[in-house]
Design an enzyme around this catalytic site. Structure first.
Site, PDB file in Angstrom:
ATOM      1  N   ARG A 148      47.120  21.044  31.819  1.00 39.67           N
ATOM      2  CA  ARG A 148      47.482  20.726  30.437  1.00 39.67           C
ATOM      3  C   ARG A 148      46.201  20.680  29.611  1.00 39.67           C
ATOM      4  NH1 ARG A 148      49.875  14.944  28.286  1.00 39.67           N
ATOM      5  NH2 ARG A 148      47.677  14.560  27.876  1.00 39.67           N
ATOM      6  N   TYR A 160      46.356  13.565  19.988  1.00 40.18           N
ATOM      7  CA  TYR A 160      46.896  13.026  21.237  1.00 40.18           C
ATOM      8  C   TYR A 160      46.194  13.613  22.466  1.00 40.18           C
ATOM      9  CZ  TYR A 160      49.596  12.472  25.353  1.00 40.18           C
ATOM     10  OH  TYR A 160      49.919  12.199  26.649  1.00 40.18           O
ATOM     11  N   ASP A 210      50.951  19.350  25.278  1.00 39.03           N
ATOM     12  CA  ASP A 210      51.838  18.256  24.857  1.00 39.03           C
ATOM     13  C   ASP A 210      51.700  18.046  23.347  1.00 39.03           C
ATOM     14  OD1 ASP A 210      53.352  15.980  24.592  1.00 39.03           O
ATOM     15  OD2 ASP A 210      52.290  14.818  26.133  1.00 39.03           O
ATOM     16  N   HIS A 212      53.570  15.828  21.814  1.00 39.89           N
ATOM     17  CA  HIS A 212      53.786  14.374  21.712  1.00 39.89           C
ATOM     18  C   HIS A 212      54.653  13.974  20.513  1.00 39.89           C
ATOM     19  CE1 HIS A 212      52.526  10.169  22.812  1.00 39.89           C
ATOM     20  NE2 HIS A 212      52.566  10.747  23.992  1.00 39.89           N
ATOM     21  N   GLU A 236      55.391  20.765  25.334  1.00 36.98           N
ATOM     22  CA  GLU A 236      56.073  19.491  25.636  1.00 36.98           C
ATOM     23  C   GLU A 236      56.365  18.697  24.374  1.00 36.98           C
ATOM     24  OE1 GLU A 236      53.967  17.262  28.615  1.00 36.98           O
ATOM     25  OE2 GLU A 236      54.601  15.350  27.774  1.00 36.98           O
ATOM     26  N   GLU A 262      60.099  12.351  28.637  1.00 32.57           N
ATOM     27  CA  GLU A 262      59.392  11.190  29.185  1.00 32.57           C
ATOM     28  C   GLU A 262      59.888   9.874  28.608  1.00 32.57           C
ATOM     29  OE1 GLU A 262      55.402  12.491  28.161  1.00 32.57           O
ATOM     30  OE2 GLU A 262      55.241  10.877  26.701  1.00 32.57           O
ATOM     31  N   ARG A 283      61.794  16.159  31.805  1.00 30.19           N
ATOM     32  CA  ARG A 283      60.613  15.390  32.233  1.00 30.19           C
ATOM     33  C   ARG A 283      60.895  13.903  32.430  1.00 30.19           C
ATOM     34  NH1 ARG A 283      56.615  14.551  29.534  1.00 30.19           N
ATOM     35  NH2 ARG A 283      55.190  14.598  31.285  1.00 30.19           N
ATOM     36  N   GLU A 339      53.699  15.978  36.809  1.00 28.49           N
ATOM     37  CA  GLU A 339      52.481  15.545  36.099  1.00 28.49           C
ATOM     38  C   GLU A 339      51.675  14.624  37.016  1.00 28.49           C
ATOM     39  OE1 GLU A 339      53.166  13.107  32.638  1.00 28.49           O
ATOM     40  OE2 GLU A 339      51.190  13.554  31.821  1.00 28.49           O
ATOM     41  N   TRP A 402      53.779   8.623  16.953  1.00 27.84           N
ATOM     42  CA  TRP A 402      52.554   8.714  17.746  1.00 27.84           C
ATOM     43  C   TRP A 402      52.876   9.501  19.000  1.00 27.84           C
ATOM     44  CZ3 TRP A 402      51.236   7.240  22.773  1.00 27.84           C
ATOM     45  CH2 TRP A 402      49.888   7.495  23.114  1.00 27.84           C
TER      46      TRP A 402
HETATM   47  O1  KDG Z   1      52.820   5.301  27.749  1.00 23.95           O
HETATM   48  C1  KDG Z   1      52.831   6.509  27.053  1.00 23.95           C
HETATM   49  C2  KDG Z   1      52.300   7.627  27.923  1.00 23.95           C
HETATM   50  O2  KDG Z   1      52.953   7.627  29.156  1.00 23.95           O
HETATM   51  C3  KDG Z   1      52.448   8.977  27.270  1.00 23.95           C
HETATM   52  O3  KDG Z   1      51.762   8.978  26.059  1.00 23.95           O
HETATM   53  C4  KDG Z   1      51.872  10.036  28.192  1.00 23.95           C
HETATM   54  O4  KDG Z   1      52.747  11.811  26.862  1.00 23.95           O
HETATM   55  C5  KDG Z   1      52.341  11.420  27.923  1.00 23.95           C
HETATM   56  C6  KDG Z   1      52.292  12.355  29.037  1.00 23.95           C
HETATM   57  O5  KDG Z   1      52.760  13.484  28.860  1.00 23.95           O
HETATM   58  O6  KDG Z   1      51.806  11.975  30.097  1.00 23.95           O
HETATM   59 MG    MG Z   2      53.888  13.653  27.117  1.00 22.21          MG
END
Ligand code: KDG
Ligand code: MG
Length: 402
Positions: A148, A160, A210, A212, A236, A262, A283, A339, A402
């Protein structure tokens, strides 16, 4: 018949906070389940201590599915990250116990291995593109087959996924840090940043990214299109996923594969995404999606629709979670990738693990159960420290995802 005689909630902070449930049976067998919900740890600890532990005592630890139904339907109030993380902890600990009693690793209880190891992706990042390129080179040298890539967007301190030091840990402050974010700058930067990764290293490894949850479906479609020639393994969390039908718009705009899940905690969060094939990878994780029992159900649904798995495995998921994930990963036919962010040496002072990283894949321990032990004396040396995830703000001061 053995019964559950004890269930203890262990909160420890070896480098970061973890909540773990340890269940003991009348035969003296113990099992562990992760109950960590980053930044909201004590809510799950209280749910377990005050509401679930009293229900466990005297019950049959063998009846895992029945226990799951009892805790899920019996609460009346269904789903939600706190409830589902607490149920996950009980469920995972019972699979661990069942494996130990049977003398089998959990993957054998789940039907046996479909593969020996689970391919993982590592996190390369940099404060600049040059730093990112060095980090990608490091992961390639370490044998990772999937990487990643994230880099700081110039002018967006809230980018991020950029590591500062050896370990990436976003929940780093006693109150939430507020971080500035510009979507426009990111959309200009991301395609050229990842383009430079492909230019330097070519296409002989899987490249992931990602987003995010930070874009609208329109922006995500545009970004996915710009990524197409880079042949990403996945993009992602392009948008927040509460609105499952919005992924139709992203799908229509781009063939870049999409991964989501996630923050999901039940099959209902992804039912439409899966059954309409709006995503390519699911995920969800053992710890936040109701344990091995429920995540397996999600993965089986996904298999029917040719959606592959790619479980969340950041360091806020404890080694117990990671081990459970790898046991499940090696059994499911539709596995995609796992991951993997290595836990810190401090974390491993508390959690002794049996899984092994070799050639870019994690291999589960063949010890009975999950193959993880928690050293309670070591755990007591690291008391809980309040820590929050950051909050994003746009350049006009308003709150952003975020
Ligand atoms: O607690 C938040 C994290 O687990 C997250 O920000 C991690 O986005 C994430 C990832 O893909 O691992
Ligand atoms: Mg993530």
């Amino acid at each position: 018949m053995a019964t559950i005689t004890g269930a203890k909630v262990i909160i420890t902070s070896p480098g970061r906070n973890f909540v773990t449930l340890k269940i003991t049976t009348s035969d003296g067998v113990t099992g562990l389940g992760d109950a960590t919900l980053n930044g909201r740890e004590l809510a799950v600890a209280a749910y377990l201590r005050d509401h679930l532990v009293p229900l466990l005592i005297g019950r049959d630890p063998d009846r895992i599915e029945d226990m799951w139904q009892y805790l899920y339907k019996g609460a009346y109030w269904r789903r939600g990250p706190v409830t589902m993380t607490a149920i996950a902890a009980v469920d995972t600990a019972l699979w661990d116990i069942k494996g130990k009693v049977a003398g089998m690793p959990v993957y054998d209880l789940l039907g046996g291995r479909a593969r020996d190891g689970a391919m993982v992706y590592g996190h390369a990042s940099g404060g600049s593109v040059a730093e990112l390129l060095d980090d990608v080179a490091r992961f390639r040298d370490l044998g990772y087959r999937a990487i990643r890539a994230q880099a700081a967007v110039p002018g967006s301190p809230g980018s991020y996924g950029v590591r500062h030091g050896a370990i990436y840990e976003p929940a780093a402050t006693a109150l939430p840090e507020e971080q500035l974010w510009s979507t426009e700058d990111y959309l200009d930067f991301a395609p050229s940043c990842l383009g430079q990764v492909r230019e330097k290293f070519g296409f002989d490894f899987h490249l992931l990214h990602d987003v995010h949850h930070r874009l609208t479906p329109t922006e995500a479609g545009r970004l996915g299109r710009a990524f197409e020639e880079l042949r990403l393994f996945w993009m992602e969390d392009p948008t927040p996923a509460e609105l499952q039908e919005s992924f139709r718009q992203i799908r229509r705009a781009t063939t870049t594969p999409i991964a989501v899940g996630e923050v999901f905690n039940s099959i209902w969060d992804c039912q439409q995404l899966i059954t309409e094939r709006l995503i390519d990878y699911i995920r969800a994780s053992v710890v936040h999606a109701g344990g091995i029992t429920h995540l397996r159900r999600i993965f089986h649904l996904a298999e029917l629709y040719q959606v592959r798995t790619g479980s969340h495995g950041a360091t806020d998921l404890s080694p117990v979670s990671l081990s459970a994930a790898v046991h499940l990963d090696v059994t499911v036919p539709n596995f995609g990738v796992q991951e993997y962010m290595a836990h810190s040496p401090l974390t491993h002072e508390v959690f002794r693990t049996g899984y092994e990283l070799r050639d870019g894949a994690l291999y589960p321990s063949s010890a009975p159960g999950l193959g993880v032990e928690l050293d309670e004396e070591a755990a007591a040396r690291f008391p809980y420290e309040p820590k929050y995830l950051p909050v994003g703000r746009r350049t006009d001061g308003s709150v952003h995802d975020w």
